[in-house]
Design an enzyme around this catalytic site. Structure first.
Site: not given
Ligand code: IPM
Ligand code: MN
Length: 371
Positions: A142, A189, A221, A245, A249
């Site tokens: 990032y 990884k 993975d 990240d 999710d």
């Molecule tokens: C999160 C979001 C952020 C990230 C974005 C909005 C930059 O997806 O907080 O998980 O990738 O960290």
């Molecule tokens: Mn995110």
């Protein structure tokens, strides 16, 4: 207690979900005799529209001078499909994370019995799922150097980690594991990436200091698969920025909705609290978004501010709404309640206004006093 809180409503559904958290905090103030002073600041597409800057200096200044930051969401579709945009809303959040040195993003993954039917997994895989992801937040791909060649046909993003960056979050994760089921899984990884091999080496060395914690190592993975196949095996998951990240999710769907999940970003100074969901622009302004992710982030903030009893009371309020099917549209698309109603219910719970059976007829009429 008196606390200064910077509130960043942000984009999309950010304002409406964060306003529910403020209602709940009003109830906490009243019920427990605290004072919360709020400073509202800009960030994201909202800030670009108003100032041309995704994260103005005043926002950073206010956060640095606060006891905590409560944040809504960031992102706007007008930037998503425009790779040439010079300023992007997300840059604001990255700048803030870096400026506040929020190196650890903590994302708890729980399940709720009353919502198990919403999970893509079968009930037998879901019982007892309870883990927490420690995602590194200020390093890795990032924040590495980004380059685009002059002919615009070649691009690169560097991924860099230092031992110190790994150690500081790993200490937090190990200490947290000691308070839980004493298991830590490093997700990396290491079969391909040099940075992952550094993570593995550092964590292996540190494991000797935390001999009561069982450590295992998993390629990302495989971890993506294991989160779905056998999520119960996880207790504390430690991982770098990008992997964290993605897998957080993924893990959120276990709970039933991305809208339920909170997070805390902690570091050297002020900590920041935000739901893990994005700005969900399609729902913005419709009063249908789920405020629970924001409200549970607020509970994490209360814990951080030394108000454990208050935090627990807020969590009980959330559980009470879920158990009684007071849920938003993402959870029940037919019988759903409004964002603002869920906020009022949880605030009323914290104010001890809910004492017996609730008259659902009144709630559907969106009356705030519901007894
Ligand atoms: C999160 C979001 C952020 C990230 C974005 C909005 C930059 O997806 O907080 O998980 O990738 O960290
Ligand atoms: Mn995110």
């Amino acid at each position: 207690m008196e606390k200064n809180i910077t509130v960043i409503l942000g984009d999309g559904i950010g304002p409406e979900v964060t306003r529910q958290s403020i209602k709940v905090l009003d109830a906490v103030e009243y019920q427990y005799g605290h004072t919360f002073n709020y400073t509202y600041c800009l960030m994201g597409a909202d800030a670009i529209d108003k100032t041309g800057n995704a994260c103005p200096d005043e926002t950073i200044e206010s956060c640095l001078n606060s006891d905590a930051v409560l944040f809504g969401a960031i992102g706007h579709p007008k930037y998503d499909n425009d790779p040439t945009a010079k300023v992007r809303p997300e840059q604001g959040l990255l700048k803030l994370r870096k400026s506040l040195q929020l190196f650890a993003n903590i994302r708890p993954i729980n399940t709720y019995p009353s919502l198990q039917h919403l999970s893509p997994l079968k009930a037998k895989q879901m019982d007892g799922v309870d883990f927490i992801i420690f995602r590194e937040l200020t390093g890795g791909i990032y924040f590495g150097k980004k380059e685009l060649s002059e002919d615009k046909n070649t691009a690169s993003d560097d991924c860099i980690y230092t031992r110190a960056e790994i150690e500081r979050i790993a200490h937090l994760a190990f200490k947290h594991a000691q308070q839980r089921r004493k298991k830590l899984t490093l997700v990396d990884k290491a079969n391909v990436l040099e940075t992952s091999r550094l993570w593995r080496r550092v964590v292996q060395e540190m494991a000797l200091q935390y001999s009561d914690v069982a450590v295992d190592y998993m390629f990302v993975d495989n971890a993506a698969m294991q989160i779905i196949l056998n999520p119960k095996q996880f207790d504390v998951v430690l991982t770098e920025n990008m992997f964290g990240d993605i897998i957080s999710d993924e893990a959120s769907v276990l709970s039933g909705s991305l809208g339920l999940l909170p997070s805390a970003s902690v570091g050297i100074g002020t900590a920041l609290f935000e739901p893990i969901h994005g700005s969900y622009p399609q729902a913005a302004g419709k009063d249908i978004a789920n405020p629970v992710g924001s409200i549970l982030s607020t509970a994490m903030m209360l814990d951080y501010l030394g108000m454990a009893k208050e935090a627990e009371h807020v969590r009980q309020g959330v559980n009470w709404t879920l158990q009684n099917n007071f849920v938003t549209k993402d959870i029940d698309s037919i019988n759903f309640y409004f964002t603002s109603t869920i906020g009022e219910l949880i605030a009323d719970f914290v104010s001890n206004k809910i004492t017996g059976e609730v008259n659902k007829g009144n709630i559907e009429m969106r009356k705030s006093t519901i007894i």
